[in-house]
Write an enzyme that holds these catalytic residues in place. Structure first.
Site, short mmCIF file in Angstrom:
data_model
loop_
_atom_site.label_atom_id
_atom_site.label_comp_id
_atom_site.label_asym_id
_atom_site.label_seq_id
_atom_site.Cartn_x
_atom_site.Cartn_y
_atom_site.Cartn_z
N GLU A 94 14.61 1.21 -6.80
CA GLU A 94 15.28 2.12 -5.88
C GLU A 94 15.93 1.35 -4.74
OE1 GLU A 94 12.68 6.15 -6.68
OE2 GLU A 94 12.02 4.88 -5.05
N CYS A 107 18.83 -0.70 2.07
CA CYS A 107 17.47 -1.18 1.84
C CYS A 107 17.36 -1.54 0.35
CB CYS A 107 16.48 -0.08 2.22
SG CYS A 107 14.78 -0.52 1.89
N CYS A 114 5.25 -3.87 -7.81
CA CYS A 114 4.78 -4.87 -6.83
C CYS A 114 3.39 -5.31 -7.24
CB CYS A 114 4.76 -4.25 -5.44
SG CYS A 114 4.44 -5.46 -4.13
N CYS A 118 -1.25 -3.03 -1.27
CA CYS A 118 -1.39 -2.43 0.06
C CYS A 118 -1.80 -0.96 -0.11
CB CYS A 118 -0.07 -2.52 0.82
SG CYS A 118 0.52 -4.21 0.97
N CYS A 121 0.93 1.92 0.61
CA CYS A 121 2.30 1.85 0.10
C CYS A 121 2.42 2.44 -1.30
CB CYS A 121 2.77 0.40 0.11
SG CYS A 121 4.43 0.20 -0.53
N CYS A 339 10.32 3.96 4.17
CA CYS A 339 9.51 2.77 3.90
C CYS A 339 8.22 3.14 3.20
CB CYS A 339 9.11 2.10 5.21
SG CYS A 339 10.31 0.97 5.84
N1 SAH Z 1 6.60 -6.34 0.49
C1 SAH Z 1 7.41 -6.40 1.66
C2 SAH Z 1 8.63 -5.50 1.64
C3 SAH Z 1 8.45 -4.11 1.12
S1 SAH Z 1 7.60 -2.97 2.14
C4 SAH Z 1 6.56 -6.21 2.89
O1 SAH Z 1 5.36 -6.01 2.75
O2 SAH Z 1 7.06 -6.32 4.00
C5 SAH Z 1 8.66 -2.72 3.54
C6 SAH Z 1 7.93 -2.23 4.77
O3 SAH Z 1 7.43 -0.89 4.59
C7 SAH Z 1 6.71 -3.06 5.15
O4 SAH Z 1 6.66 -3.29 6.52
C8 SAH Z 1 5.57 -2.16 4.73
O5 SAH Z 1 4.38 -2.47 5.39
C9 SAH Z 1 6.11 -0.82 5.09
N2 SAH Z 1 5.43 0.30 4.45
C10 SAH Z 1 4.78 0.32 3.28
N3 SAH Z 1 4.27 1.54 3.03
C11 SAH Z 1 4.64 2.32 4.07
C12 SAH Z 1 4.46 3.69 4.39
N4 SAH Z 1 3.82 4.51 3.56
N5 SAH Z 1 4.96 4.14 5.55
C13 SAH Z 1 5.65 3.34 6.37
N6 SAH Z 1 5.88 2.04 6.11
C14 SAH Z 1 5.37 1.53 4.98
#
Ligand code: SAH
Length: 349
Positions: A94, A107, A114, A118, A121, A339
């Site tokens: 996406e 973006c 992945c 986390c 996420c 995000c």
């Molecule tokens: N793997 C990379 C890039 C992808 S995530 C990273 O970890 O930075 C991009 C951003 O979205 C990161 O800062 C991540 O912590 C944040 N993110 C992930 N899940 C989220 C959520 N549910 N709400 C808000 N931000 C989130």
């Protein structure tokens, strides 16, 4: 029938020049073809109008041109648009287009799925299927730029690698795609308008710092306390915070570029005074600014954002220590485009 011809976009400029040379044709034709592919983004050899018919036939006989394509679009009430992008092997990622009055941000995803886990996420639900190729990363930006012109009458102004995947787990292709995006034969984007967001892999942060890259770096910290960080980002047990800090210092020495610390405040996870203090101490050690991110809820995840009072306490403490901090509203929540909400819902359904 399957097309087994080589993808012409896997060739470097030099290889294209050599291809023409080996066919007793001026290597300059290779330079022209390269421009068609990477600057103009054409999809068909017949669109290469400064090539003779016989040269176009020669290319067609030897190569195919592969592109990613838009599979689906969703429009948010706040004008954010989320795209499902189909890849050559029918997997999908996406990309998101986020317009504001000042800028239009694309973006971009770096991996299908992945491998990090986390707990907050949505992408973590998908297994990592594979890394994206250089052209698949480039094409997302190219498509977002075309879509931006179409929908907002302006080209994209910024790129963030905050889509699906961990860009530093695919840093070779991400770096090469950025080179193409910023080069004169490509989109001529300014590297200062590109931000790579990483969960923080110290060894690779050092490596890209050595390459003296010019883009900006953002690190998803979410906690400056080792134990707490491991609970929400379990892979962090391999990358200790002091190593991460060292690598960020190294990054700053080499690039002189201030690091953005991305941070979400969750109830019961990092909502104590000790958490705030730890973040302030972490940030004092490295030229940085903090981007507090609003948590975007993911279906079935039992984790929620802390109260505004606690977020305000973070802002107050950081500001008191002269650390720049922003707290931004998320965009595209209604279409799961914000995000951490990218999970190919449509494709997997
Ligand atoms: N793997 C990379 C890039 C992808 S995530 C990273 O970890 O930075 C991009 C951003 O979205 C990161 O800062 C991540 O912590 C944040 N993110 C992930 N899940 C989220 C959520 N549910 N709400 C808000 N931000 C989130």
């Amino acid at each position: 029938m399957k097309n087994f011809k080589k993808d012409i976009r896997s060739l470097s400029k030099l290889e294209l020049q050599n291809f023409f040379l080996s066919n007793q044709i001026s290597p300059y034709k290779g330079t022209q073809v390269y421009k068609w592919l990477w600057e103009k983004g054409i999809h068909d050899f017949d669109e290469m109008t400064n090539l003779s018919l016989s040269h176009r036939l020669l290319l067609r006989k030897n190569f195919q041109i592969r592109y990613v394509r838009i599979n689906n679009k969703q429009y948010s009430n706040d004008k954010t648009i989320k795209y499902s992008i189909a890849l050559h092997d029918n997997l999908a990622v996406e990309s998101v287009l986020i317009p504001t009055s000042k800028r239009i941000t694309a973006c971009i995803s770096s991996q299908v799925g992945c491998s990090l886990d986390c707990v907050f996420c949505a992408t973590s639900i998908l297994k990592r299927m594979r890394n994206l190729n250089i052209d698949e990363i480039f094409d997302q930006v190219f498509l977002m730029n075309q879509e931006s012109l179409l929908n907002f009458k302006r080209p994209i102004s910024n790129i963030v690698f905050m889509g699906m995947g961990e860009p530093l787990m695919n840093y070779n292709n991400v770096l090469k795609a950025i080179q193409k995006l910023t080069s004169n034969d490509g989109l001529r984007m300014s590297p200062r308008r590109i931000t790579l967001s990483t969960s923080g892999i110290p060894k690779i942060i050092r490596k890209i710092a050595d390459e003296k890259v010019k883009f900006k770096l953002a690190v998803s910290l979410h906690s400056a306390i080792q134990n707490a960080r491991e609970k929400i980002m379990p892979f962090a047990n391999k990358f200790k915070l002091d190593e991460l800090l060292d690598s960020l210092l190294y990054w700053y020495t080499k690039t002189k570029s201030v690091v953005t610390i991305e941070y979400i405040v969750w109830e019961g996870i990092n909502d104590k005074v000790t958490d705030i203090k730890a973040l302030v101490e972490f940030c004092k050690k490295i030229p940085s600014k903090v981007n507090l991110i609003q948590y975007n809820p993911v279906d079935n995840f039992k984790i929620s954002e802390a109260s505004q009072d606690i977020i305000n306490a973070y802002i107050k403490a950081l500001t008191f220590s002269n650390i720049k901090v922003t707290y931004r509203k998320s965009r595209g929540k209604d279409i799961d485009a914000a995000c951490g909400q990218l999970a190919n819902k449509l494709i997997s359904n």
